[in-house]
Write an enzyme that holds these catalytic residues in place. Structure first.
Site, PDB file in Angstrom:
ATOM      1  N   GLY A  15       0.823  -1.205   0.000  1.00 29.07           N
ATOM      2  CA  GLY A  15       0.000   0.000   0.000  1.00 29.07           C
ATOM      3  C   GLY A  15       0.854   1.250   0.000  1.00 29.07           C
ATOM      4  O   GLY A  15       2.087   1.169   0.095  1.00 29.07           O
ATOM      5  N   ASP A  16       0.197   2.397  -0.158  1.00 29.43           N
ATOM      6  CA  ASP A  16       0.884   3.695  -0.133  1.00 29.43           C
ATOM      7  C   ASP A  16       1.926   3.856  -1.230  1.00 29.43           C
ATOM      8  O   ASP A  16       2.934   4.541  -1.051  1.00 29.43           O
ATOM      9  CB  ASP A  16       1.570   3.935   1.231  1.00 29.43           C
ATOM     10  N   LYS A  19      -0.635   5.414  -5.577  1.00 27.93           N
ATOM     11  CA  LYS A  19      -1.638   5.070  -6.593  1.00 27.93           C
ATOM     12  C   LYS A  19      -2.529   6.259  -6.939  1.00 27.93           C
ATOM     13  O   LYS A  19      -2.860   6.469  -8.090  1.00 27.93           O
ATOM     14  CB  LYS A  19      -2.546   3.935  -6.091  1.00 27.93           C
ATOM     15  N   GLY A  43      -6.053   5.812   1.765  1.00 22.17           N
ATOM     16  CA  GLY A  43      -5.875   7.255   1.782  1.00 22.17           C
ATOM     17  C   GLY A  43      -5.080   7.623   0.547  1.00 22.17           C
ATOM     18  O   GLY A  43      -3.890   7.394   0.481  1.00 22.17           O
ATOM     19  N   HIS A  44      -5.754   8.098  -0.470  1.00 20.94           N
ATOM     20  CA  HIS A  44      -5.068   8.449  -1.716  1.00 20.94           C
ATOM     21  C   HIS A  44      -4.787   9.944  -1.745  1.00 20.94           C
ATOM     22  O   HIS A  44      -5.700  10.752  -1.682  1.00 20.94           O
ATOM     23  CB  HIS A  44      -5.910   8.026  -2.922  1.00 20.94           C
ATOM     24  N   THR A  45      -3.506  10.279  -1.821  1.00 18.29           N
ATOM     25  CA  THR A  45      -3.130  11.690  -1.777  1.00 18.29           C
ATOM     26  C   THR A  45      -2.830  12.193  -3.182  1.00 18.29           C
ATOM     27  O   THR A  45      -2.059  11.583  -3.905  1.00 18.29           O
ATOM     28  CB  THR A  45      -1.869  11.867  -0.907  1.00 18.29           C
ATOM     29  N   GLN A 228      -4.951  -0.263  -1.100  1.00 17.33           N
ATOM     30  CA  GLN A 228      -3.920  -1.047  -0.394  1.00 17.33           C
ATOM     31  C   GLN A 228      -2.933  -1.646  -1.424  1.00 17.33           C
ATOM     32  O   GLN A 228      -2.695  -1.019  -2.432  1.00 17.33           O
ATOM     33  CB  GLN A 228      -4.547  -2.153   0.484  1.00 17.33           C
ATOM     34  N   ARG A 309       5.543   5.638   8.511  1.00 20.32           N
ATOM     35  CA  ARG A 309       5.663   4.386   7.765  1.00 20.32           C
ATOM     36  C   ARG A 309       7.038   3.778   7.995  1.00 20.32           C
ATOM     37  O   ARG A 309       8.025   4.494   8.114  1.00 20.32           O
ATOM     38  CB  ARG A 309       5.473   4.642   6.265  1.00 20.32           C
TER      39      ARG A 309
HETATM   40  P1  IMP Z   1      -7.074  -2.579   8.024  1.00 20.19           P
HETATM   41  O1  IMP Z   1      -7.210  -2.602   6.554  1.00 20.19           O
HETATM   42  O2  IMP Z   1      -7.429  -1.255   8.649  1.00 20.19           O
HETATM   43  O3  IMP Z   1      -7.748  -3.728   8.695  1.00 20.19           O
HETATM   44  O4  IMP Z   1      -5.499  -2.774   8.374  1.00 20.19           O
HETATM   45  C1  IMP Z   1      -4.805  -3.978   8.089  1.00 20.19           C
HETATM   46  C2  IMP Z   1      -3.401  -3.698   7.633  1.00 20.19           C
HETATM   47  O5  IMP Z   1      -3.419  -3.070   6.358  1.00 20.19           O
HETATM   48  C3  IMP Z   1      -2.614  -2.765   8.542  1.00 20.19           C
HETATM   49  O6  IMP Z   1      -1.257  -3.113   8.492  1.00 20.19           O
HETATM   50  C4  IMP Z   1      -2.779  -1.405   7.870  1.00 20.19           C
HETATM   51  O7  IMP Z   1      -1.744  -0.521   8.195  1.00 20.19           O
HETATM   52  C5  IMP Z   1      -2.742  -1.810   6.418  1.00 20.19           C
HETATM   53  N1  IMP Z   1      -3.441  -0.893   5.532  1.00 20.19           N
HETATM   54  C6  IMP Z   1      -4.767  -0.763   5.360  1.00 20.19           C
HETATM   55  N2  IMP Z   1      -5.038   0.175   4.450  1.00 20.19           N
HETATM   56  C7  IMP Z   1      -3.863   0.632   4.026  1.00 20.19           C
HETATM   57  C8  IMP Z   1      -3.489   1.608   3.034  1.00 20.19           C
HETATM   58  O8  IMP Z   1      -4.317   2.222   2.359  1.00 20.19           O
HETATM   59  N3  IMP Z   1      -2.157   1.807   2.877  1.00 20.19           N
HETATM   60  C9  IMP Z   1      -1.218   1.113   3.583  1.00 20.19           C
HETATM   61  N4  IMP Z   1      -1.527   0.199   4.489  1.00 20.19           N
HETATM   62  C10 IMP Z   1      -2.830  -0.044   4.708  1.00 20.19           C
END
Ligand code: IMP
Length: 425
Positions: A15-16, A19, A43-45, A228, A309
């Site tokens: 993720g991050d 995108k 969270g798309h910036t 993600q 991060r």
């Molecule tokens: P959840 O999706 O909130 O249940 O989190 C599960 C895992 O996915 C955790 O490690 C979060 O930090 C990670 N995660 C969820 N959404 C994102 C994202 O958009 N970017 C990066 N990591 C994410």
């Protein structure tokens, strides 16, 4: 070669990967941008003219005039957050109406007890916590799979909604009070809140699978926007340190109802290094001053939670895993400019564990938690040289090596946060 013009874009790491800004850029050439999984954890910036816009639910295409954004059935949606997001976009001057934003009536709602259970469970897990975003994603998908979720379509009939929620709350309130020491949720307050949200959101809620399929049949093009990353996929990621949805390219079909044979290319986005938020395996993590410096220089703080991060070198073994699972046709490398802070940069090309060497990502936690990365070192580049017509030779070698290792073309790199700061290769 598949001639379909519909494109799937996924994060190829944890993720991050950036995108949002890439999809914002690519969306210029598409009629529709559709999300297919995930929720307010994303969270798309996007930075446009120095102004930062963070989107959680709404596809990045909404920022372009004339494009239609769709949130498919595979997504889970927090009604409070999406209402705020729409209001914030409108305040910034973007037009958001039922004409350019469509929400699937089959998408599931993230409800207050999902968030409380998500956070409470993490507290109970203590040092074994997943490090979720606390947005209720896991508990919401659990309810979907156990067939007790609430969907947007349920909001249209207050009585049926109330009956369903009464049943759900029988169980959830017991869990909230007995397991998590939380206050019980009142059915009347919850229903009233949801009805208020429904009044606002009604114009957006439609049968999106029908809309998307009709659009495809009329020759319109769709960009499917993943949230993600593949390494956070519920099946093929670093389970259990993953999110609760399928983040891989093929889920764009189940998450929208567009048949898989209508899909064309799939592109994976990867940073030129690697980051991860939350806990779980991260073999190339730099737990040293260089890692901290990379975090600062790369501004590596979560767009959703603001969490710092974890930073590390590019991991080609993990990336190859994503290429294989998603059948990626191209890779876009983001934040290439950030690596100019180093003299030399590393790229992981294998792992060692005891006397064994690995060229494939080991799915066994007992192994992946202990592997030692094998690195190939490259000379870094100077950011000034990125302004030249010809790429610096050190960057060319870096890209060529990645392409050969993955057997996939690197089709674009980003060299800064603004819309225009990209180079097509
Ligand atoms: P959840 O999706 O909130 O249940 O989190 C599960 C895992 O996915 C955790 O490690 C979060 O930090 C990670 N995660 C969820 N959404 C994102 C994202 O958009 N970017 C990066 N990591 C994410």
């Amino acid at each position: 070669m598949n001639k379909n013009k519909n494109l799937v874009v996924v994060g190829a790491q944890w993720g991050d990967e950036g995108k949002g800004r890439i999809i914002d850029l690519l969306s210029e050439k598409f009629d529709i941008v559709s999300r297919f999984q995930g929720g307010s954890n994303a969270g798309h910036t996007i930075i446009i003219k120095n102004k930062k816009i963070v989107l959680h639910h709404i596809p990045s295409g909404v920022l372009r005039n004339g494009k239609i954004s769709v949130i498919g059935n595979g997504a889970v949606i927090d009604p409070d957050i999406i209402v705020d997001e729409i209001k914030a976009l409108r305040k910034k001057g973007y037009k958001v109406t039922g004409k350019n934003l469509k929400i699937s009536e089959l998408a599931h709602l993230i409800l207050p007890f999902h968030k409380l259970i998500d956070i409470g469970r993490e507290i109970i897990k203590g040092k074994n916590a997943i490090g979720t975003t606390g947005r209720g994603i896991g508990p919401c998908y659990e309810d979907k799979i156990s067939r007790q979720g609430i969907r947007f379509i349920d909001l249209s009939n207050k009585k049926i909604l109330k009956d369903k929620l009464k049943m759900t709350l029988k169980e959830k309130n017991k869990i909230l009070s007995l397991v998590f020491n939380q206050k019980k949720i009142s059915i009347n307050t919850l229903v009233d809140d949801l009805m208020k949200r429904f009044k606002f959101l009604k114009e957006f809620i439609v049968n999106t699978e029908d809309f998307l399929n009709k659009s495809v049949n009329q020759g319109k093009s769709i960009l499917f926007e993943g949230a993600q990353g593949v390494m956070l996929d519920i099946d093929f990621g670093t389970y259990p340190f993953v999110t609760s949805s399928s983040t891989i390219s093929s889920n764009a079909s189940s998450g929208t109802g567009v048949p898989y044979k209508k899909f064309g290319k799939s592109i994976g986005i990867s940073k030129a290094y690697a980051t991860r938020v939350g806990h779980g395996p991260f073999p190339t993590e730099m737990i040293d001053d260089e890692g901290l410096a990379l975090r600062e220089f790369g501004d590596e703080y979560g767009a959703t939670t603001g969490r710092p991060r974890r930073c590390g070198w590019l991991d080609l073994i993990a990336l190859k895993h994503s290429v294989e699972i998603c059948g990626l046709d191209e890779i876009i490398l983001t934040k290439v400019d950030i690596l100019s802070m180093f003299n030399n940069i590393n790229v992981c090309v294998g792992y060692k564990y005891k006397s064994q060497k690995f060229k494939k990502f080991p799915m066994d936690n007992n192994i992946i938690d202990h592997v030692e990365p094998i690195y190939k070192t490259f000379k870094a580049w100077n950011n000034e040289d990125l302004k030249n017509k010809k790429l610096p030779s050190s960057l060319q070698s870096f890209i060529k090596y990645i392409e050969k290792f993955l057997n996939v073309k690197v089709s674009m790199i980003s060299i800064g946060p603004e819309r225009e700061q990209v180079i097509y290769l």
